[in-house]
Design an enzyme around this catalytic site. Sequence first.
Site, PDB file in Angstrom:
ATOM      1  N   HIS A   1       0.804   1.667  -3.455  1.00 28.15           N
ATOM      2  CA  HIS A   1       0.619   2.291  -4.773  1.00 28.15           C
ATOM      3  C   HIS A   1      -0.854   2.660  -4.939  1.00 28.15           C
ATOM      4  O   HIS A   1      -1.239   3.804  -4.692  1.00 28.15           O
ATOM      5  CB  HIS A   1       1.121   1.363  -5.890  1.00 28.15           C
ATOM      6  CG  HIS A   1       0.979   1.940  -7.255  1.00 28.15           C
ATOM      7  ND1 HIS A   1       0.528   1.211  -8.318  1.00 28.15           N
ATOM      8  CD2 HIS A   1       1.209   3.194  -7.719  1.00 28.15           C
ATOM      9  CE1 HIS A   1       0.529   1.987  -9.403  1.00 28.15           C
ATOM     10  NE2 HIS A   1       0.933   3.188  -9.057  1.00 28.15           N
TER      11      HIS A   1
ATOM     12  N   PRO B   1       0.679  -7.866  -7.487  1.00 31.79           N
ATOM     13  CA  PRO B   1       0.582  -8.199  -8.908  1.00 31.79           C
ATOM     14  C   PRO B   1      -0.098  -7.121  -9.736  1.00 31.79           C
ATOM     15  O   PRO B   1      -0.045  -7.182 -10.965  1.00 31.79           O
ATOM     16  CB  PRO B   1      -0.254  -9.481  -8.896  1.00 31.79           C
ATOM     17  CG  PRO B   1      -1.135  -9.345  -7.693  1.00 31.79           C
ATOM     18  CD  PRO B   1      -0.318  -8.592  -6.679  1.00 31.79           C
ATOM     19  N   CYS B   2      -0.720  -6.144  -9.109  1.00 35.73           N
ATOM     20  CA  CYS B   2      -1.466  -5.162  -9.902  1.00 35.73           C
ATOM     21  C   CYS B   2      -0.553  -4.414 -10.851  1.00 35.73           C
ATOM     22  O   CYS B   2      -0.847  -4.296 -12.035  1.00 35.73           O
ATOM     23  CB  CYS B   2      -2.216  -4.209  -8.981  1.00 35.73           C
ATOM     24  SG  CYS B   2      -3.615  -5.027  -8.182  1.00 35.73           S
ATOM     25  N   HIS B   3       0.557  -3.883 -10.337  1.00 31.16           N
ATOM     26  CA  HIS B   3       1.503  -3.174 -11.201  1.00 31.16           C
ATOM     27  C   HIS B   3       2.947  -3.556 -10.886  1.00 31.16           C
ATOM     28  O   HIS B   3       3.872  -2.843 -11.251  1.00 31.16           O
ATOM     29  CB  HIS B   3       1.311  -1.654 -11.087  1.00 31.16           C
ATOM     30  CG  HIS B   3      -0.121  -1.219 -11.097  1.00 31.16           C
ATOM     31  ND1 HIS B   3      -0.862  -1.070  -9.945  1.00 31.16           N
ATOM     32  CD2 HIS B   3      -0.961  -0.970 -12.119  1.00 31.16           C
ATOM     33  CE1 HIS B   3      -2.100  -0.737 -10.259  1.00 31.16           C
ATOM     34  NE2 HIS B   3      -2.192  -0.674 -11.565  1.00 31.16           N
ATOM     35  N   GLY B   4       3.130  -4.636 -10.128  1.00 30.85           N
ATOM     36  CA  GLY B   4       4.477  -5.176  -9.927  1.00 30.85           C
ATOM     37  C   GLY B   4       5.316  -4.466  -8.884  1.00 30.85           C
ATOM     38  O   GLY B   4       6.462  -4.085  -9.150  1.00 30.85           O
TER      39      GLY B   4
END
Length: 133
Positions: free
Chosen positions: A73, A96-99
């Site tokens: 991403h 974890p940044c945007h799942g």
Amino acid sequence: ASTTEVDVSAIQPGQAIKAVFRKQPLFVRRLTADEIKSANEVEVSSLRDPQTLGDRTKEGHEDMLITMGVCTHLGCVPLGAAEGENRGEFGGYFCPCHGSHYDTAGRIRKGPAPLNLQVPEYQFTSDTVIRVG
Ligand code: FES
């Protein structure tokens, strides 16, 4: 271009290590029999970036998953390559940044990432050593 050698002999099934390849994180993981089975049970045509586990590993070494540790991403380092880290809903890696959730073959299964974790060029130089790059 520089190469990186990794001795994989001490990596136990279910364990992963982080290495560095061309200044970026590299994940080296030995899959359990169950993780191989769940990767192979997926309907490949249903995947966002359709690849089999066999497409992403070397023949005879289907238990060794070598990927970049860089989310496709926006480039965060996913969790799951260190003891006790969240491996996400599909048991592989979790960004974890945007799942973004990756499965046990490092394939994107849920979340915003467009592509599977990149498999770099590599070769086994012996049964237990890989040379990346
Ligand atoms: Fe990994 Fe956005 S950078 S989900």
